[in-house]
Motif scaffolding. Sequence first.
Motif, PDB file in Angstrom:
ATOM      1  N   TYR A 111       0.839  -1.204   0.000  1.00 22.93           N
ATOM      2  CA  TYR A 111       0.000   0.000   0.000  1.00 22.93           C
ATOM      3  C   TYR A 111       0.873   1.254   0.000  1.00 22.93           C
ATOM      4  N   PHE A 130      -0.998  -1.155  -5.660  1.00 23.46           N
ATOM      5  CA  PHE A 130      -2.303  -1.185  -5.003  1.00 23.46           C
ATOM      6  C   PHE A 130      -2.995  -2.527  -5.208  1.00 23.46           C
ATOM      7  N   SER A 133      -1.361  -4.938  -2.958  1.00 25.01           N
ATOM      8  CA  SER A 133      -1.808  -4.651  -1.600  1.00 25.01           C
ATOM      9  C   SER A 133      -3.140  -5.336  -1.323  1.00 25.01           C
ATOM     10  N   LEU A 149      -6.719   3.649  -0.428  1.00 27.28           N
ATOM     11  CA  LEU A 149      -6.185   2.749  -1.447  1.00 27.28           C
ATOM     12  C   LEU A 149      -7.103   2.728  -2.662  1.00 27.28           C
TER      13      LEU A 149
END
Length: 164
Positions: A111, A130, A133, A149
Amino acid sequence: MKRWLILFGLMASIAFAGEPSLLDFKRKTYLLSDMEVEKIKEEIRTRCRLPQANEMTYPWYYHYELGMAMQKKKDWQRALDSLLASLDRRERPQKFTRIYGMWFIDYFPYYNIGVAHYHLKNWNCAVQSFRLSQMFEDIPKDSVEFYRLRELDSEAEQQLRTEN
């Protein structure tokens, strides 16, 4: 080749077949002076109770804390460098991760790497970070980080489409 780089590259190639590598970006200039950075490094080293040594021998949490400090100062390239160094030493993200003693943090490297790439306008790398993540991390769906995010991922995707 480092283990995280293999994992990172493998997951990126699976999720983004045919797109540039997750680590394929142009480095940007640093924002803070060397003196400012040395002061921050010394504060983190002291807080982490680490002996004076080559910082490349320091554990993952030193590099992660340094990356987070660089993010707060908006020195995005140094933040990215430090976050990648932390990932090199501990690739498994984890909420409420023990550093030492009774010190715990939320370790969300993918992230935060995405946030750094976003601010450096490395749109493809930001989107890939992302996505990783979301695949790997246990960011609670009702947390500020999760909403941020999603927002940054959407904006990075839009920028990527605009550029193409």
